[in-house]
Write an enzyme that holds these catalytic residues in place. Structure first.
Site, PDB file in Angstrom:
ATOM      1  N   LYS A  13       0.905  -1.112  -0.128  1.00 40.19           N
ATOM      2  CA  LYS A  13      -0.111   0.164  -0.024  1.00 40.19           C
ATOM      3  C   LYS A  13       0.661   1.259  -0.019  1.00 40.19           C
ATOM      4  O   LYS A  13       0.397   2.239  -0.957  1.00 40.19           O
ATOM      5  CB  LYS A  13      -0.814  -0.133   1.245  1.00 40.19           C
ATOM      6  N   ARG A  88      -9.801   1.605   8.966  1.00 43.22           N
ATOM      7  CA  ARG A  88      -9.514   0.158   8.986  1.00 43.22           C
ATOM      8  C   ARG A  88     -10.658  -0.583   9.618  1.00 43.22           C
ATOM      9  O   ARG A  88     -10.344  -1.841   9.817  1.00 43.22           O
ATOM     10  CB  ARG A  88      -8.279   0.158   9.860  1.00 43.22           C
ATOM     11  N   ARG A 127      11.120  -6.556   4.774  1.00 50.29           N
ATOM     12  CA  ARG A 127      10.842  -5.106   4.746  1.00 50.29           C
ATOM     13  C   ARG A 127      11.705  -4.303   5.539  1.00 50.29           C
ATOM     14  O   ARG A 127      12.184  -4.714   6.595  1.00 50.29           O
ATOM     15  CB  ARG A 127       9.375  -4.750   5.151  1.00 50.29           C
ATOM     16  N   ARG A 162      10.926  -2.407  11.060  1.00 46.94           N
ATOM     17  CA  ARG A 162      10.038  -2.124  11.912  1.00 46.94           C
ATOM     18  C   ARG A 162       9.684  -3.105  13.081  1.00 46.94           C
ATOM     19  O   ARG A 162       9.937  -4.335  12.959  1.00 46.94           O
ATOM     20  CB  ARG A 162       8.562  -1.854  11.197  1.00 46.94           C
ATOM     21  N   ARG A 174      -1.674  -8.858  13.327  1.00 42.34           N
ATOM     22  CA  ARG A 174      -2.103  -7.854  12.444  1.00 42.34           C
ATOM     23  C   ARG A 174      -2.745  -8.527  11.158  1.00 42.34           C
ATOM     24  O   ARG A 174      -3.908  -7.776  10.867  1.00 42.34           O
ATOM     25  CB  ARG A 174      -0.800  -7.033  11.751  1.00 42.34           C
TER      26      ARG A 174
HETATM   27  P1  AMP Z   1       0.845   0.232   9.082  1.00 40.92           P
HETATM   28  O1  AMP Z   1       2.081   1.180   8.998  1.00 40.92           O
HETATM   29  O2  AMP Z   1      -0.340   0.848   8.435  1.00 40.92           O
HETATM   30  O3  AMP Z   1       0.939  -1.259   9.037  1.00 40.92           O
HETATM   31  O4  AMP Z   1       0.240   0.508  10.591  1.00 40.92           O
HETATM   32  C1  AMP Z   1       0.895   0.189  11.765  1.00 40.92           C
HETATM   33  C2  AMP Z   1      -0.100  -0.095  13.050  1.00 40.92           C
HETATM   34  O5  AMP Z   1      -0.463   1.356  13.562  1.00 40.92           O
HETATM   35  C3  AMP Z   1      -0.918  -0.935  12.714  1.00 40.92           C
HETATM   36  O6  AMP Z   1      -0.724  -2.458  13.182  1.00 40.92           O
HETATM   37  C4  AMP Z   1      -2.079  -0.243  13.952  1.00 40.92           C
HETATM   38  O7  AMP Z   1      -1.542  -0.765  15.200  1.00 40.92           O
HETATM   39  C5  AMP Z   1      -1.973   1.122  13.845  1.00 40.92           C
HETATM   40  N1  AMP Z   1      -2.743   1.932  12.996  1.00 40.92           N
HETATM   41  C6  AMP Z   1      -2.479   2.262  11.741  1.00 40.92           C
HETATM   42  N2  AMP Z   1      -3.579   2.773  11.228  1.00 40.92           N
HETATM   43  C7  AMP Z   1      -4.694   2.697  12.066  1.00 40.92           C
HETATM   44  C8  AMP Z   1      -6.130   2.903  11.918  1.00 40.92           C
HETATM   45  N3  AMP Z   1      -6.523   3.614  10.762  1.00 40.92           N
HETATM   46  N4  AMP Z   1      -6.842   2.352  13.217  1.00 40.92           N
HETATM   47  C9  AMP Z   1      -6.167   1.972  14.073  1.00 40.92           C
HETATM   48  N5  AMP Z   1      -4.604   1.540  14.247  1.00 40.92           N
HETATM   49  C10 AMP Z   1      -4.156   2.123  13.088  1.00 40.92           C
END
Ligand code: AMP
Length: 220
Positions: A13, A88, A127, A162, A174
Site C-alpha cells: 500500500k 481500517r 521489509r 519496523r 495484524r
Molecule cells: P501500518 O503502518 O499501516 O501497518 O500501521 C501500523 C500500525 O499502526 C497498525 O498495526 C495499527 O496498530 C496502527 N494503525 C495504523 N492505522 C490505523 C487505523 N486507521 N486505526 C487503528 N490503528 C491503526
C-alpha cells in the site's frame, strides 16, 4: 481526489500510494507512519499508540479518528489526499463518510491490493524502512533492495526493520485483525462503486510499481 488504500499489511500500500503521490502531487497520509513518528518522539500520542501497535492491535478510534480529521482539515489535503492505513474498521469508514459529507467531499477511489498470504509474510519479514522520519522510504531486501545494503537510496540514512515486523506474533495478529476488522470494508466500498481491486504478486510478476503506473494512467 480522495483515494483510500486497502489491503493487508505487506501488500505494498505504501509503495503504491507513494508512487501515485509523486506523479499526481496528491499528498499521502500513512496513519502508521504518523504513529511511528510519535512513538519515536515519545509524544503522549506515541506512548498511548505504542501499547496497541507493539501487540499488532488497532489503535482505538478515539485516538485515530481525531488525528486523521486534523490532517483532512489541514493544508496538506487541499488537493485531496491518499489515505494509507485509514479507514481500517467499518466504524472508521462510516465516520470518514460523515466527515467528508460535512465538507462536501466523498471518497473517489478505493484501491484494494490483494497478495497471497505466504508472500505477505515473506514481504513483511524482508521489509526495511528508512530510519529518517521525514524520508520514510520503504525497501524490500529481495524485491526492491537499496543500491547500497542497509542504506536509503533517497537520503543516505540507515535502513531499519519496523518493530512490529520483527515478531511473528505481531505479524499474525495484524493479519488476523485485518481479516476480521478491515476486510469487510471491501464490500462496503464495492457497493458504493468506487472499489478497484488489484493483485500484487510475484506469482503473476505484478508488483506495486506496475499497479501504481496503471492507476496513474487512468486518473491523470
Ligand atoms: P501500518 O503502518 O499501516 O501497518 O500501521 C501500523 C500500525 O499502526 C497498525 O498495526 C495499527 O496498530 C496502527 N494503525 C495504523 N492505522 C490505523 C487505523 N486507521 N486505526 C487503528 N490503528 C491503526
Amino acid at each position: 481526489m480522495i483515494i483510500i488504500m486497502l489491503g493487508a499489511q505487506g501488500t505494498g500500500k505504501g509503495t503504491v500510494a507513494g508512487y501515485i503521490s509523486d506523479k499526481t502531487g496528491i499528498k499521502q497520509l500513512s496513519t502508521g507512519d504518523v504513529f511511528r513518528k510519535n512513538i519515536n518522539e515519545k509524544t503522549p500520542l506515541g506512548i498511548e499508540a505504542d501499547k496497541y501497535i507493539s501487540k499488532g492491535n488497532l489503535v482505538p478510534d478515539d485516538i485515530t479518528v481525531p488525528m486523521v480529521v486534523g490532517y483532512l482539515d489541514s493544508d496538506m489535503a487541499k488537493d485531496g489526499i491518499i489515505l494509507d492505513g485509514f479507514p481500517r474498521t467499518m466504524a472508521q469508514a462510516e465516520k470518514l463518510d460523515e466527515i467528508l459529507t460535512q465538507r462536501g467531499k466523498k471518497v473517489d477511489l478505493v484501491i484494494n491490493l490483494v497478495t497471497p498470504r505466504e508472500e505477505i509474510i515473506d514481504r513483511i519479514l524482508t521489509r526495511r524502512v528508512c530510519s529518517n522520519q521525514t524520508c520514510k522510504a520503504t525497501y524490500n531486501t529481495k524485491l526492491h533492495p537499496p543500491k547500497v545494503e542497509g542504506i536509503c537510496d533517497k537520503c543516505g540514512s540507515p535502513l531499519v526493520q519496523r518493530d512490529d515486523d520483527k515478531s511473528s506474533e505481531a505479524i499474525n495478529q495484524r493479519l488476523e485483525t485485518y481479516e476480521k476488522k478491515t476486510a469487510p470494508l471491501i464490500d462496503f466500498y464495492k457497493e458504493k462503486g468506487v472499489l478497484r481491486t488489484e493483485e500484487v504478486s510475484s506469482r503473476i510478476n505484478r508488483l506495486g510499481k506496475e499497479v501504481a503506473e496503471d492507476i496513474v494512467k487512468d486518473i491523470l
